[in-house]
Design a protein around this motif. Structure first.
Motif: not given
Length: 535
Positions: A96-124
């Motif tokens: 159920g994870y994808s790096p798209f279909a993401i709401a604009a101006n999300s209040l949960n950006q910090s959660l989105l920037n830490h996906p459950p994979f070994d890739i480190g922090q991203i800018e979603q």
């Protein structure tokens, strides 16, 4: 100069499941221009690549992947292990994870920037599939077959809140998912055993399934649990919980008519193994009732997951507050003890992959019982302390997902597709062996056991996956198809992860081409280059 060459002399296994035959492929500008039976004389200046003694097949398509995150926020090096095992495309959206279909101006950006994979922090980034395409790394040649993740979309709207979406939020969720379908997503993906997908109501799930059905796209669902006993259903309810989870997915498909892909069918714990025949019967019966259903598997008896996903939903919904409550901790201890015992699962079947904390970093790669002994804590308190110190981000490897012979039987099912279900773990250094050798292992099992012919095994990793995902330009060695091609030695093919470590390169994968560009030659990675300039 025209990128034109011929693969000659190999046994062509074209992805249809029909018998292989010796022949030639003419490739030009990344497309298969001609498929010939037999070997022609060497005439003209077209470069010829000798494949005598080898098998030429479509590039393997990984049916169960999250490599879209690595394509958007990583780099080509993350794909090397998959190239070495012959993978050229990925169906993404696992869990159920994808790096798209993401709401604009999300209040949960910090959660989105830490996906459950070994890739480190991203800018979603926000937006749909079209916007995500702008973030793809240009040095990655592998192809994505993207599915829009219900979980990531919900996370951008409601975070990890354990509650129903209100009417406006559900409308926003469906709008974002539909936008990605309109932009070409192969389907929608739901993770019922993962946050936040586990918090979705039946009405929300039906609406998502109806959306996928309306666009005639695939709905991939990760079951609420794979264990015989879990925290997702009443502990006093009749029936094994993993079978209830399958029934839940089937009912979703029966009520909507959607094409259902049961993601990553597995049976963790030796008491869960006893449900094997009943689980397959449920799938076969669903098909007889008219449900368009298939499932996919990986060949290794391990899988990566978030540590928090092993806990009951009632605890996960507000885990930080529950962690502070002695009553809730005691309740959880009893629940885990019961669930593990009735499933034949244990704390020793959990290996720490990524601790995301200074305290436990030195224990990465260790099983939970060894960590408990080293820190002087019991198993339960060790698990909770790792969870707390990592802020819920710790990842683990889970063992004992298949009993003896189960993978062979699942491979032989008419309803199965074969994939890795894995992503690389370069930061922790603890790897899922399927990220290195899933596809060679499937072929090795087929060769050694006879459960599938080579041709049918290849089909379950190529043409059948393309058909299921609605992809028309690859998966087959036919005229007009994209020249994604893998060449291997059927006799020497071998998964070496059991002997040389989780990330050991397999033997027998000789050449890999993506869009006609050579990526692997003589089993060695090379920079993507035209055959015309390298032969």
């Amino acid at each position: 100069m025209s990128d034109r060459f011929i693969l000659t002399g190999g046994m062509i296994c074209d992805g249809t499941g029909q018998d292989a035959y010796q022949g030639e492929l003419l490739i030009e500008n990344g497309v298969i221009q001609q498929v010939r039976r037999g070997i022609t004389d060497s005439v003209g200046s077209t470069p010829r690549v000798n494949c005598q003694g080898l098998v030429v097949v479509p590039g393997f398509i990984d049916i169960n992947s999250n490599m879209d995150f690595y394509a958007g926020f990583g780099g080509a090096t993350y794909f090397d292990g998959f190239t070495r095992q012959g993978v050229t495309s990925f169906v993404t959206g696992q869990g159920g994870y994808s790096p798209f279909a993401i709401a604009a101006n999300s209040l949960n950006q910090s959660l989105l920037n830490h996906p459950p994979f070994d890739i480190g922090q991203i800018e979603q980034p926000s937006g749909g599939l079209r916007q995500f395409h702008h973030h793809l790394s240009p040095d990655i040649h592998h192809q994505l077959i993207p599915m829009a993740g219900h979980g990531s979309c919900r996370l951008s709207i409601a975070g990890y809140d354990n509650r129903p979406l209100n009417g406006k939020e559900q409308q926003q969720l469906l709008g974002l998912l539909e936008e990605s379908l309109q932009d070409g997503a192969a389907g929608l993906s739901i993770g019922l055993g993962e946050r936040p997908g586990m918090f979705a109501t039946k009405e929300e799930l039906l609406a998502v399934a109806q959306l996928a059905q309306r666009y005639d796209r695939l709905l991939r669902v990760t079951a609420r649990t794979q264990m015989a006993q879990s925290g997702y259903y009443s502990p006093v309810s009749l029936g094994r919980h993993n079978l209830k989870a399958i029934d839940e997915m089937v009912m979703l498909a029966r009520q909507t008519g959607v094409k259902l892909q049961c993601s990553h069918l597995a049976f963790p714990g030796d008491r869960t193994w006893h449900t094997f025949d009943s689980a397959l019967d449920s799938i076969y019966q669903a098909s007889e009732l008219g449900v368009d259903i298939q499932f996919d598997i990986s060949p290794h008896s391990v899988a990566m997951t978030m540590l928090i996903n092993l806990l009951p939903q009632w605890f996960v919904g507000d885990w930080q507050r529950n962690l502070e409550s002695s009553l809730q901790r005691y309740r959880l201890k009893l629940a885990l003890g019961t669930n593990f015992t009735l499933s034949g699962f244990s704390y020793n079947d959990i290996r720490l992959v990524s601790s995301v904390s200074d305290k436990y970093e030195k224990y990465e790669g260790e099983r939970l019982d060894a960590i408990a002994n080293a820190t002087g804590q019991n198993h339960f308190n060790t698990l909770l302390d790792i969870l707390s110190k990592s802020n819920g981000q710790a990842r683990v490897m889970v063992y004992e997902r298949y009993g003896v012979g189960m993978v062979r039987q699942l491979m032989g099912s008419a309803y199965s597709l074969l994939g890795s279900g894995a992503v690389p773990e370069p930061l922790s250094g603890v790897h899922n062996p399927s990220a290195a050798a899933a596809f060679p292992r499937f072929l090795q099992i087929a060769r050694n056991s006879g459960v599938l012919s080579m041709e049918h095994c290849v089909r379950k990793m190529t043409g059948a996956v393309a058909d299921r995902a609605g992809v028309r330009d690859r998966g087959y060695l036919l005229k007009g198809k994209r020249a994604d091609i893998t060449v291997f030695n059927w006799k020497s093919l071998m998964d070496l992860t059991d002997f040389a470590g989780y990330d050991a390169q397999p033997d027998g994968i000789e050449q890999v081409y993506i869009g006609g560009k050579c990526m692997l030659r003589n089993s060695q990675l090379i920079s993507a280059e035209s055959v015309s300039s390298s032969v």
